[in-house]
Design an enzyme around this catalytic site. Structure first.
Site, short mmCIF file in Angstrom:
data_model
loop_
_atom_site.label_atom_id
_atom_site.label_comp_id
_atom_site.label_asym_id
_atom_site.label_seq_id
_atom_site.Cartn_x
_atom_site.Cartn_y
_atom_site.Cartn_z
N ARG A 1 0.86 -1.18 0.00
CA ARG A 1 0.00 0.00 0.00
C ARG A 1 0.90 1.24 0.00
O ARG A 1 1.93 1.26 0.67
CB ARG A 1 -0.89 0.04 1.25
CG ARG A 1 -2.03 -0.98 1.28
CD ARG A 1 -3.11 -0.70 0.23
NE ARG A 1 -4.21 -1.65 0.32
CZ ARG A 1 -4.30 -2.80 -0.33
NH1 ARG A 1 -3.34 -3.16 -1.16
NH2 ARG A 1 -5.35 -3.59 -0.18
N GLU B 1 -4.89 6.84 -4.86
CA GLU B 1 -5.09 6.12 -6.12
C GLU B 1 -6.44 6.46 -6.71
O GLU B 1 -7.41 6.56 -5.96
CB GLU B 1 -5.00 4.61 -5.85
CG GLU B 1 -3.60 4.22 -5.41
CD GLU B 1 -3.43 2.72 -5.17
OE1 GLU B 1 -4.38 1.96 -5.39
OE2 GLU B 1 -2.34 2.32 -4.74
N HIS C 1 -1.69 -0.43 -9.62
CA HIS C 1 -2.17 -1.37 -8.60
C HIS C 1 -2.70 -2.67 -9.26
O HIS C 1 -3.90 -2.98 -9.15
CB HIS C 1 -3.25 -0.72 -7.73
CG HIS C 1 -3.40 -1.36 -6.38
ND1 HIS C 1 -3.75 -0.69 -5.25
CD2 HIS C 1 -3.23 -2.65 -6.00
CE1 HIS C 1 -3.81 -1.53 -4.23
NE2 HIS C 1 -3.49 -2.73 -4.66
C1 GLV Z 1 -4.70 -5.78 -3.35
O1 GLV Z 1 -3.98 -4.86 -3.18
C2 GLV Z 1 -5.24 -6.57 -2.31
O2 GLV Z 1 -5.14 -6.18 -1.14
O3 GLV Z 1 -5.83 -7.62 -2.60
#
Ligand code: GLV
Length: 320
Positions: free
Chosen positions: A238, A267, A286
């Site tokens: 993150r 994001e 991401h």
């Molecule tokens: C993606 O970032 C997740 O947490 O699955």
């Protein structure tokens, strides 16, 4: 009577079907647009179950407003978007999707590490921009991956899967974790290090720890100062774990060599974000778990757990 649920985005058909068989389903059916906050607040007011993504803040306001809510099922392994404490106080179950995305996310993490080390995106752009006039000894040279030291911050499932890949490249693998894991260390041939040791000795540093109040800005100016000038920082967890201002300065001043970022503090990241100006940063939107098969499995796992919770059974991946 069937329970009512809200799904915050268009999800794969297989998962939707499972849910439609047993619930009255309302869904924000756009693929590339998150549900507006006011719609989410309104739609969750009366529902029994909520199927959501990491893009939605399921905060105190939503939870307290949703008077019938019993289960919140997050189609992600990370659940920092959910106020779990408030949910627990209200006896609302919260679930996530660990396991099914481990290998896919480790694949992407290693791919990002390699792209960053060997300047793949920059090299491709160089060619397409017509700059490739000749082969030259030091042109677009990067860092070796084989034999290098990898430091993994957070030895959960994905960290372990990454370590296995790294071993295949003859890397020396170190890890830092809140609790030491001697059995896994032995099994995978890893070495434990303090955070400071890991930061100062590693050629590659991979962040794979969950985002919590404790890990907020875990990597800031002081930590970046400890890294080698040849180090590459890879973040597939993150964005909030890294202080982006400090990272920008460290990269700009060449205090560290490069960064590979799949995640950002905010994001989608703004196109004006200073990190996007730097050629020694590889940026991705991401996509850690984004394989077709894995995203379908994540949706199915989230759907099954939502149904279990609604039936008053214990979901398989309950986080509270
Ligand atoms: C993606 O970032 C997740 O947490 O699955």
């Amino acid at each position: 009577m069937k329970p009512t649920i809200y799904i915050t985005r268009k999800i794969p058909d297989e998962a939707l079907q499972i849910l439609e068989e047993e619930c009255n389903v309302k869904m924000w059916d756009k693929e590339d647009q998150p549900v507006p906050r006011e719609v989410l607040v309104k739609e969750t007011r009366e529902v029994d179950g909520l199927f959501c993504l990491l893009t939605e803040a399921i905060d105190k306001e939503i939870i307290e407003n949703a008077s019938h809510l019993k289960v919140v099922s997050n189609m992600a392994v990370g659940y920092d978007n959910i106020d779990v404490e408030t949910a627990s106080q209200k006896n609302i179950m919260v679930t996530n999707t660990p396991g099914v995305l481990t290998e896919t996310t480790a694949d992407l993490t290693f791919a990002l590490l390699m792209s960053t080390a060997r300047r793949l995106i920059e090299s491709s752009n160089y060619l397409r921009a017509g700059k490739w006039s000749t082969w030259s000894p030091m042109q677009l040279t990067g860092q070796d991956i084989h034999g290098a030291k990898l430091g993994i911050i957070g030895l959960g499932r994905i960290g372990q899967a990454l370590a296995k890949r790294a071993k295949g490249f003859d890397m020396e693998v170190y890890y830092y974790n809140r609790s030491r894991k001697p059995k896994i260390e032995e099994e995978l041939g890893l070495q434990y290090a303090s955070l400071e040791e890991l930061l100062s000795d590693s050629d590659f540093i991979s962040i794979l720890t969950p985002y919590t109040a404790e890990t907020h800005h875990l990597i800031g100016e002081k930590e970046l100062q400890l890294m080698k000038s040849s180090a590459c920082l890879i973040n597939t967890s993150r964005g909030g774990i890294v202080n982006e201002d400090a990272l920008y300065s460290a990269l700009k001043q060449k205090k560290i060599w490069a960064a590979g970022l799949d995640v950002f503090d905010e994001e989608p990241v703004s196109l004006n974000h200073p990190l996007l100006e730097l050629s020694n940063v590889v940026t991705l939107p991401h996509i850690g778990s984004a394989s077709i098969a894995t995203r379908k499995k994540m949706a199915a796992v989230a759907a099954e757990d939502l149904l279990l919770g609604l039936k008053g059974e214990t979901p398989k991946h309950l986080v509270n």
